[in-house]
Design a protein around this motif. Structure first.
Motif, PDB file in Angstrom:
ATOM      1  N   GLN A 287      10.147  61.580 -20.510  1.00 34.99           N
ATOM      2  CA  GLN A 287      11.127  60.712 -21.160  1.00 34.99           C
ATOM      3  C   GLN A 287      11.927  61.605 -22.090  1.00 34.99           C
ATOM      4  O   GLN A 287      11.398  62.559 -22.653  1.00 34.99           O
ATOM      5  CB  GLN A 287      10.442  59.603 -21.954  1.00 34.99           C
ATOM      6  N   ILE A 288      13.193  61.270 -22.240  1.00 32.89           N
ATOM      7  CA  ILE A 288      14.051  62.087 -23.101  1.00 32.89           C
ATOM      8  C   ILE A 288      14.771  61.161 -24.075  1.00 32.89           C
ATOM      9  O   ILE A 288      15.200  60.073 -23.700  1.00 32.89           O
ATOM     10  CB  ILE A 288      15.033  62.923 -22.250  1.00 32.89           C
ATOM     11  N   LYS A 289      14.856  61.603 -25.313  1.00 29.59           N
ATOM     12  CA  LYS A 289      15.542  60.814 -26.336  1.00 29.59           C
ATOM     13  C   LYS A 289      16.441  61.754 -27.132  1.00 29.59           C
ATOM     14  O   LYS A 289      16.037  62.876 -27.458  1.00 29.59           O
ATOM     15  CB  LYS A 289      14.508  60.157 -27.259  1.00 29.59           C
ATOM     16  N   LEU A 290      17.653  61.314 -27.422  1.00 25.75           N
ATOM     17  CA  LEU A 290      18.608  62.114 -28.186  1.00 25.75           C
ATOM     18  C   LEU A 290      18.843  61.465 -29.546  1.00 25.75           C
ATOM     19  O   LEU A 290      19.016  60.254 -29.638  1.00 25.75           O
ATOM     20  CB  LEU A 290      19.939  62.219 -27.427  1.00 25.75           C
ATOM     21  N   ASN A 291      18.869  62.299 -30.582  1.00 25.57           N
ATOM     22  CA  ASN A 291      19.161  61.840 -31.943  1.00 25.57           C
ATOM     23  C   ASN A 291      20.201  62.758 -32.562  1.00 25.57           C
ATOM     24  O   ASN A 291      20.373  63.903 -32.148  1.00 25.57           O
ATOM     25  CB  ASN A 291      17.907  61.880 -32.825  1.00 25.57           C
TER      26      ASN A 291
ATOM     27  N   LEU B 193      21.609  68.249 -33.607  1.00 28.23           N
ATOM     28  CA  LEU B 193      21.442  67.508 -32.368  1.00 28.23           C
ATOM     29  C   LEU B 193      19.975  67.649 -31.995  1.00 28.23           C
ATOM     30  O   LEU B 193      19.456  68.763 -31.902  1.00 28.23           O
ATOM     31  CB  LEU B 193      22.326  68.084 -31.259  1.00 28.23           C
ATOM     32  N   GLU B 194      19.297  66.536 -31.793  1.00 26.68           N
ATOM     33  CA  GLU B 194      17.862  66.556 -31.542  1.00 26.68           C
ATOM     34  C   GLU B 194      17.570  66.005 -30.147  1.00 26.68           C
ATOM     35  O   GLU B 194      18.051  64.933 -29.789  1.00 26.68           O
ATOM     36  CB  GLU B 194      17.169  65.708 -32.612  1.00 26.68           C
ATOM     37  N   ILE B 195      16.789  66.768 -29.378  1.00 26.71           N
ATOM     38  CA  ILE B 195      16.384  66.361 -28.033  1.00 26.71           C
ATOM     39  C   ILE B 195      14.861  66.261 -28.049  1.00 26.71           C
ATOM     40  O   ILE B 195      14.171  67.271 -28.262  1.00 26.71           O
ATOM     41  CB  ILE B 195      16.831  67.392 -26.983  1.00 26.71           C
ATOM     42  N   ILE B 196      14.345  65.064 -27.858  1.00 24.05           N
ATOM     43  CA  ILE B 196      12.896  64.845 -27.866  1.00 24.05           C
ATOM     44  C   ILE B 196      12.429  64.696 -26.424  1.00 24.05           C
ATOM     45  O   ILE B 196      12.882  63.795 -25.715  1.00 24.05           O
ATOM     46  CB  ILE B 196      12.528  63.601 -28.698  1.00 24.05           C
ATOM     47  N   MET B 197      11.551  65.602 -26.014  1.00 23.88           N
ATOM     48  CA  MET B 197      10.996  65.589 -24.662  1.00 23.88           C
ATOM     49  C   MET B 197       9.559  65.089 -24.726  1.00 23.88           C
ATOM     50  O   MET B 197       8.694  65.734 -25.310  1.00 23.88           O
ATOM     51  CB  MET B 197      11.018  66.999 -24.052  1.00 23.88           C
ATOM     52  N   LYS B 198       9.330  63.916 -24.118  1.00 20.44           N
ATOM     53  CA  LYS B 198       7.974  63.367 -24.036  1.00 20.44           C
ATOM     54  C   LYS B 198       7.503  63.548 -22.608  1.00 20.44           C
ATOM     55  O   LYS B 198       8.153  63.081 -21.670  1.00 20.44           O
ATOM     56  CB  LYS B 198       7.957  61.894 -24.435  1.00 20.44           C
ATOM     57  N   LEU B 199       6.381  64.244 -22.424  1.00 29.14           N
ATOM     58  CA  LEU B 199       5.874  64.563 -21.095  1.00 29.14           C
ATOM     59  C   LEU B 199       4.743  63.618 -20.706  1.00 29.14           C
ATOM     60  O   LEU B 199       3.889  63.286 -21.520  1.00 29.14           O
ATOM     61  CB  LEU B 199       5.391  66.012 -21.058  1.00 29.14           C
ATOM     62  N   ASN B 200       4.751  63.215 -19.448  1.00 36.05           N
ATOM     63  CA  ASN B 200       3.740  62.303 -18.901  1.00 36.05           C
ATOM     64  C   ASN B 200       2.993  62.988 -17.757  1.00 36.05           C
ATOM     65  O   ASN B 200       3.560  63.815 -17.046  1.00 36.05           O
ATOM     66  CB  ASN B 200       4.401  61.033 -18.352  1.00 36.05           C
TER      67      ASN B 200
END
Length: 183
Positions: A49-53, A64-71
């Motif tokens: 999942q990817i989320k940008l802030n 610029l923040e890129i949050i990478m959630k791995l499953n």
């Protein structure tokens, strides 16, 4: 009498075959329905999942923040890997005159270099296999409305697919946004 019994037996046999064919068709329809339901259940989850802030700093600077959630044991090559990999995590911006990148893409937590004997690696690599946040500091050079397109690119393993996630940085009436770009 013999002829009558033979005729009745033939009618009985023929009628039984017809019923069996109908039952077989109904059974096949039931099996197809079950298979389709099972296929729906077995569709794999997205491996990430990817989320940008966007975080405002001083003056016209932003993170610029890129949050990478791995499953499900998904992983990818860190931008900090020393060797050249075509699927290394990277962020690309279209050429523009309105934003400047300040510094490098920061990774938190930092990945560690390890040796991987896989035939496609055969050497050192920095695998990212935990949830990780990337931060890129930018400076906005105008107060005018603008939009800058770009994309995040990496190869997600073990699926082995090159992912290109388009994003947009947009300033509209002083409101700066950083989000995934959907056409």
């Amino acid at each position: 009498m013999k002829k009558l019994i033979i005729c009745l037996c033939c009618i009985l046999v023929l009628s039984c075959k017809t019923d069996k064919a109908i039952n077989t068709e109904n059974s096949i329809a039931s099996i197809n329905t079950i298979v389709q339901k099972n296929q729906d259940v077995k569709i794999p989850n997205n491996p990430y999942q990817i989320k940008l802030n966007l975080n405002k700093l001083k003056n016209a600077n932003y993170d610029l923040e890129i949050i990478m959630k791995l499953n499900d044991s998904a992983h990818f090559v860190s931008p900090n890997a020393k060797r050249d990999f075509s699927g290394k995590f990277s962020v690309f911006y279209e050429d523009n005159e309105v934003i400047n990148k300040l510094g490098i893409l920061k990774e938190n937590p930092l990945s560690k270099e390890e040796i991987d004997d896989h035939p496609f690696v055969r050497g050192t690599v920095n695998w990212v296999n935990v949830n990780t946040t990337y931060t890129q500091q930018i400076q906005v050079k105008t107060k005018e409305n603008f939009q800058v397109l770009g994309h995040i690119q990496f190869t997600i393993e073990p699926r082995c697919t090159l992912e290109k996630i388009p994003f947009i940085i947009k300033n509209k009436n002083g409101d700066l946004t950083f989000k995934i770009f959907k056409n």
